[in-house]
Design an enzyme around this catalytic site. Structure first.
Site, PDB file in Angstrom:
ATOM      1  N   LYS A  22       0.850  -1.211   0.000  1.00 18.58           N
ATOM      2  CA  LYS A  22       0.000   0.000   0.000  1.00 18.58           C
ATOM      3  C   LYS A  22       0.877   1.248   0.000  1.00 18.58           C
ATOM      4  O   LYS A  22       0.615   2.202  -0.737  1.00 18.58           O
ATOM      5  CB  LYS A  22      -0.885   0.002   1.247  1.00 18.58           C
ATOM      6  CG  LYS A  22      -1.513   1.353   1.570  1.00 18.58           C
ATOM      7  CD  LYS A  22      -2.333   1.341   2.829  1.00 18.58           C
ATOM      8  CE  LYS A  22      -1.573   1.577   4.084  1.00 18.58           C
ATOM      9  NZ  LYS A  22      -1.248   2.986   4.383  1.00 18.58           N
ATOM     10  N   ASN A  23       1.952   1.233   0.780  1.00 19.13           N
ATOM     11  CA  ASN A  23       2.759   2.447   0.949  1.00 19.13           C
ATOM     12  C   ASN A  23       3.746   2.686  -0.182  1.00 19.13           C
ATOM     13  O   ASN A  23       4.411   3.717  -0.201  1.00 19.13           O
ATOM     14  CB  ASN A  23       3.455   2.446   2.312  1.00 19.13           C
ATOM     15  CG  ASN A  23       2.445   2.630   3.441  1.00 19.13           C
ATOM     16  OD1 ASN A  23       1.280   2.962   3.195  1.00 19.13           O
ATOM     17  ND2 ASN A  23       2.874   2.402   4.656  1.00 19.13           N
ATOM     18  N   ARG A  93      -3.987  10.840   5.381  1.00 19.57           N
ATOM     19  CA  ARG A  93      -2.875  11.780   5.527  1.00 19.57           C
ATOM     20  C   ARG A  93      -1.911  11.697   4.349  1.00 19.57           C
ATOM     21  O   ARG A  93      -1.294  12.662   3.947  1.00 19.57           O
ATOM     22  CB  ARG A  93      -2.132  11.460   6.835  1.00 19.57           C
ATOM     23  CG  ARG A  93      -2.111  12.589   7.786  1.00 19.57           C
ATOM     24  CD  ARG A  93      -0.915  12.509   8.646  1.00 19.57           C
ATOM     25  NE  ARG A  93       0.268  12.122   7.934  1.00 19.57           N
ATOM     26  CZ  ARG A  93       1.057  12.946   7.249  1.00 19.57           C
ATOM     27  NH1 ARG A  93       0.727  14.200   7.134  1.00 19.57           N
ATOM     28  NH2 ARG A  93       2.157  12.535   6.668  1.00 19.57           N
ATOM     29  N   CYS A 117      -3.688  12.660  13.469  1.00 19.96           N
ATOM     30  CA  CYS A 117      -4.460  11.418  13.382  1.00 19.96           C
ATOM     31  C   CYS A 117      -4.167  10.638  14.657  1.00 19.96           C
ATOM     32  O   CYS A 117      -3.449  11.083  15.535  1.00 19.96           O
ATOM     33  CB  CYS A 117      -4.075  10.632  12.131  1.00 19.96           C
ATOM     34  SG  CYS A 117      -2.441   9.977  12.235  1.00 19.96           S
ATOM     35  N   ARG A 122       0.893  15.145  12.681  1.00 18.61           N
ATOM     36  CA  ARG A 122       1.540  14.739  11.430  1.00 18.61           C
ATOM     37  C   ARG A 122       2.026  16.008  10.710  1.00 18.61           C
ATOM     38  O   ARG A 122       1.410  16.476   9.771  1.00 18.61           O
ATOM     39  CB  ARG A 122       0.583  13.936  10.555  1.00 18.61           C
ATOM     40  CG  ARG A 122      -0.040  12.724  11.247  1.00 18.61           C
ATOM     41  CD  ARG A 122       0.976  11.644  11.600  1.00 18.61           C
ATOM     42  NE  ARG A 122       1.515  10.954  10.446  1.00 18.61           N
ATOM     43  CZ  ARG A 122       0.941   9.897   9.867  1.00 18.61           C
ATOM     44  NH1 ARG A 122      -0.216   9.475  10.308  1.00 18.61           N
ATOM     45  NH2 ARG A 122       1.492   9.309   8.832  1.00 18.61           N
ATOM     46  N   ASP A 308       5.235   0.600  11.954  1.00 18.31           N
ATOM     47  CA  ASP A 308       3.947   0.030  11.528  1.00 18.31           C
ATOM     48  C   ASP A 308       3.746  -1.394  12.007  1.00 18.31           C
ATOM     49  O   ASP A 308       2.670  -1.963  11.790  1.00 18.31           O
ATOM     50  CB  ASP A 308       3.827   0.082   9.999  1.00 18.31           C
ATOM     51  CG  ASP A 308       3.694   1.499   9.505  1.00 18.31           C
ATOM     52  OD1 ASP A 308       3.846   1.726   8.297  1.00 18.31           O
ATOM     53  OD2 ASP A 308       3.464   2.395  10.344  1.00 18.31           O
ATOM     54  N   ARG A 400      -8.454   0.054   5.528  1.00 19.37           N
ATOM     55  CA  ARG A 400      -7.614   1.033   4.821  1.00 19.37           C
ATOM     56  C   ARG A 400      -6.340   0.391   4.309  1.00 19.37           C
ATOM     57  O   ARG A 400      -5.754   0.829   3.327  1.00 19.37           O
ATOM     58  CB  ARG A 400      -7.258   2.189   5.762  1.00 19.37           C
ATOM     59  CG  ARG A 400      -8.430   3.077   6.096  1.00 19.37           C
ATOM     60  CD  ARG A 400      -7.961   4.316   6.819  1.00 19.37           C
ATOM     61  NE  ARG A 400      -6.827   4.899   6.103  1.00 19.37           N
ATOM     62  CZ  ARG A 400      -6.071   5.866   6.625  1.00 19.37           C
ATOM     63  NH1 ARG A 400      -6.325   6.341   7.820  1.00 19.37           N
ATOM     64  NH2 ARG A 400      -5.062   6.375   5.944  1.00 19.37           N
TER      65      ARG A 400
HETATM   66  C1  EPZ Z   1       4.753   6.865   6.131  1.00 20.39           C
HETATM   67  O1  EPZ Z   1       4.053   7.957   6.682  1.00 20.39           O
HETATM   68  C2  EPZ Z   1       3.784   5.707   6.119  1.00 20.39           C
HETATM   69  N1  EPZ Z   1       2.613   6.024   5.305  1.00 20.39           N
HETATM   70  C3  EPZ Z   1       3.335   5.378   7.546  1.00 20.39           C
HETATM   71  O2  EPZ Z   1       2.511   4.212   7.481  1.00 20.39           O
HETATM   72  C4  EPZ Z   1       4.567   5.049   8.370  1.00 20.39           C
HETATM   73  O3  EPZ Z   1       4.175   4.823   9.710  1.00 20.39           O
HETATM   74  C5  EPZ Z   1       5.561   6.215   8.312  1.00 20.39           C
HETATM   75  O4  EPZ Z   1       5.884   6.511   6.940  1.00 20.39           O
HETATM   76  C6  EPZ Z   1       6.860   5.887   9.034  1.00 20.39           C
HETATM   77  O5  EPZ Z   1       7.451   4.759   8.460  1.00 20.39           O
HETATM   78  C7  EPZ Z   1       2.728   5.944   3.958  1.00 20.39           C
HETATM   79  O6  EPZ Z   1       3.772   5.652   3.413  1.00 20.39           O
HETATM   80  C8  EPZ Z   1       1.484   6.217   3.179  1.00 20.39           C
HETATM   81  P1  EPZ Z   1       7.046  10.108   8.081  1.00 20.39           P
HETATM   82  P2  EPZ Z   1       4.727   9.441   6.642  1.00 20.39           P
HETATM   83  O7  EPZ Z   1       6.981  11.411   7.385  1.00 20.39           O
HETATM   84  O8  EPZ Z   1       5.589   9.582   5.461  1.00 20.39           O
HETATM   85  C9  EPZ Z   1       7.828  13.284  11.468  1.00 20.39           C
HETATM   86  C10 EPZ Z   1       0.587   2.923   7.812  1.00 20.39           C
HETATM   87  O9  EPZ Z   1       0.132   2.412   8.843  1.00 20.39           O
HETATM   88  N2  EPZ Z   1       7.699  14.299  10.410  1.00 20.39           N
HETATM   89  O10 EPZ Z   1       8.104   9.132   7.674  1.00 20.39           O
HETATM   90  O11 EPZ Z   1       3.628  10.419   6.844  1.00 20.39           O
HETATM   91  C11 EPZ Z   1       6.532  12.535  11.730  1.00 20.39           C
HETATM   92  O12 EPZ Z   1       5.686  13.257  12.617  1.00 20.39           O
HETATM   93  C12 EPZ Z   1       1.126   4.344   7.858  1.00 20.39           C
HETATM   94  O13 EPZ Z   1       0.677   2.349   6.699  1.00 20.39           O
HETATM   95  C13 EPZ Z   1       8.031  15.609  10.717  1.00 20.39           C
HETATM   96  O14 EPZ Z   1       8.414  15.927  11.848  1.00 20.39           O
HETATM   97  O15 EPZ Z   1       5.629   9.403   7.951  1.00 20.39           O
HETATM   98  C14 EPZ Z   1       7.037  11.240  12.331  1.00 20.39           C
HETATM   99  O16 EPZ Z   1       7.319  11.463  13.683  1.00 20.39           O
HETATM  100  C15 EPZ Z   1       0.930   4.981   9.215  1.00 20.39           C
HETATM  101  N3  EPZ Z   1       7.919  16.552   9.733  1.00 20.39           N
HETATM  102  C16 EPZ Z   1       8.347  10.988  11.563  1.00 20.39           C
HETATM  103  O17 EPZ Z   1       8.726  12.253  11.019  1.00 20.39           O
HETATM  104  C17 EPZ Z   1       7.503  16.236   8.467  1.00 20.39           C
HETATM  105  O18 EPZ Z   1       7.444  17.140   7.611  1.00 20.39           O
HETATM  106  C18 EPZ Z   1       8.220   9.982  10.435  1.00 20.39           C
HETATM  107  O19 EPZ Z   1       7.105  10.369   9.663  1.00 20.39           O
HETATM  108  C19 EPZ Z   1       7.173  14.890   8.181  1.00 20.39           C
HETATM  109  C20 EPZ Z   1       7.281  13.938   9.164  1.00 20.39           C
END
Ligand code: EPZ
Length: 420
Positions: A22-23, A93, A117, A122, A308, A400
């Site tokens: 999915k991701n 998101r 969320c 986020r 995850d 989802r």
């Molecule tokens: C991706 O989300 C995945 N979703 C998430 O999977 C997964 O948990 C996450 O990566 C971490 O591996 C998809 O790929 C669709 P991040 P993403 O930006 O990209 C912080 C699932 O269950 N951050 O890597 O949104 C953030 O708050 C979902 O399939 C900032 O601070 O996650 C987090 O603490 C849930 N500033 C960390 O970085 C930003 O601009 C990692 O988030 C962006 C993120």
């Protein structure tokens, strides 16, 4: 609202087919907007998030069709609307990953802020920083992020944040850079397999990308990209979820299509918990018959243990004799599954961003409520081994990201059904 009813006590045995990631699908569907002809993506999972992304791309003017259940064709030639609407973005998101392709294709984007969320705030500061380094002007207005990229040029950006690299910020900067004149370097890039799959797809479209699978990407902008055909990698989080299903029930599962090379940290920690994992031709075999052992783990960006699978792992550790500690380094508040597991007689306490899990002899079935995609999977796993009946409410979270979870589990012996 659908619920899932599980009766515990069955050891799972048999074969589960792992679907497409999915991701990987979500950013790759968005990347299709960068082409000047249609793209065809195969091995797409039939989950709600894919439909939501299809609806967003259609709202932007693309034509999206599903010629078969696991295949999507995206024709970007009607693209013209730069606005991703709130009523769709608030459902997912990950919608933020149309930002890069819209800037790369239209030179402008207006995307409803994703908001927080169940797993925490986020923020999108890294996405904004990356776009600004490419020369885009970014502003927040009335709940939307508004981007203009009339004169974008290649640039350098470090994308490591407080919690490490960002998957979708990496995707967005990569997708904005591939058609931006000049050379772009992304340091601190996410190296998740889904990002390598996205880069692979972009290269098939004609993009020039170096450093795939590393934390340092180099992009040379090109004038045009063509549509491409691509088959998605398997979903390592779905595979990890079924590995833990075999472990928690003491059963034995063959996971067809799982890629051990994407699951190094997961295999390492599940084996540390006393579960045996063997590589199969084209998959993995997991046997949960062994004695359980406690483990301490922390989640990290790839190649570390994936956030995850944190909830699912905690479900397993509730039954390991002794004390385990799970520290959540990526989404420090991602523990909404803990109170629900405690209602099933688990003994878990939260100290800051760590869960302290005291092993118990058994769990007891209870009515529980899902809060996010992976927490709902963890509650189903706990229900597979709990005494009596567990009813998981709000399973739309599950839908989802898992295709037919209850059907795949029933096929290997679980007493599980969905009730409307
Ligand atoms: C991706 O989300 C995945 N979703 C998430 O999977 C997964 O948990 C996450 O990566 C971490 O591996 C998809 O790929 C669709 P991040 P993403 O930006 O990209 C912080 C699932 O269950 N951050 O890597 O949104 C953030 O708050 C979902 O399939 C900032 O601070 O996650 C987090 O603490 C849930 N500033 C960390 O970085 C930003 O601009 C990692 O988030 C962006 C993120």
């Amino acid at each position: 609202m659908d619920r899932i009813v599980v009766r515990g006590g069955r050891r799972l045995k048999g074969t589960v087919r792992i679907g497409g990631a999915k991701n990987a699908a979500l950013p790759i569907m968005a990347a299709a907007l960068l082409g000047d002809s249609p793209s065809r993506i195969r091995n797409v999972p039939r989950v709600a998030d894919i439909r939501t992304m299809a609806d967003i791309l259609s709202a932007l003017g693309a034509r999206v069709e599903f010629p078969s259940p696991h295949e999507v064709v995206i024709d970007p030639r009607g693209l013209g609307n730069p606005t991703a609407p709130y009523e769709l973005v608030r459902k997912m998101r990950a919608s933020i990953c149309v930002l890069g392709p819209l800037l790369g294709s239209l030179g402008r984007a207006r995307i409803s802020l994703p908001g927080g969320c169940a797993i925490g705030a986020r923020p999108i500061d890294l996405h904004i920083k990356g776009m600004e380094r490419l020369g885009a002007s970014m502003r927040l207005s009335h709940g939307f992020v508004v981007a203009r990229g009339d004169r974008m040029r290649g640039g350098e950006v470090f994308l490591g944040g407080r919690f490490g690299s960002s998957v979708l910020a990496t995707a967005n900067v990569l997708m904005a850079a591939v058609k931006t004149p000049g050379v772009t370097r992304i340091e601190g890039a996410a190296s998740e397999p889904e990002m390598a799959d996205l880069a692979e797809f972009l290269k098939k479209m004609g993009a020039r990308i170096g450093g795939m699978c590393t934390h340092s990407l180099r992009v040379e902008g090109v004038r045009r990209l063509a549509g491409a055909s691509h088959t998605l990698i398997p979903d390592r989080i779905e595979a990890g979820t079924y590995m833990i299903a075999a472990a928690i029930t003491g059963g034995e599962l063959e996971l067809k299509g799982a890629r051990p090379d994407h699951l190094g940290a997961v295999i390492d920690l599940i084996e540390a918990a006393g579960v045996s994992v063997g590589a199969l031709r084209g998959g993995l075999r997991v046997s949960g018959a062994g004695r359980r052992r406690v483990v301490d783990l922390a989640t990290h960006p790839y190649p570390g243990f994936p956030t995850d699978l944190q909830a699912q792992m905690i479900a397993l550790l509730t039954l390991c004799p002794g004390i385990s500690v799970v520290t959540e380094k990526v989404f420090p508040e991602r523990f909404l599954h803990v109170p629900e597991l405690n209602r099933m007689a688990a003994r878990i306490s939260i100290e800051g961003s760590s869960a302290i899990i005291r092993g118990v002899r058994g769990l007891s079935g209870a009515p529980v409520m899902a809060s996010d995609l992976r927490a709902s999977a963890a509650l189903v796993l706990a229900g597979l081994v709990a005494r009596g009946e567990t009813v998981v409410d709000r399973v739309y979270h599950l839908d989802r990201g898992y295709e037919n979870l209850e059907g795949k589990l029933r096929k290997v012996g679980a007493l599980i059904e969905r009730v409307g």
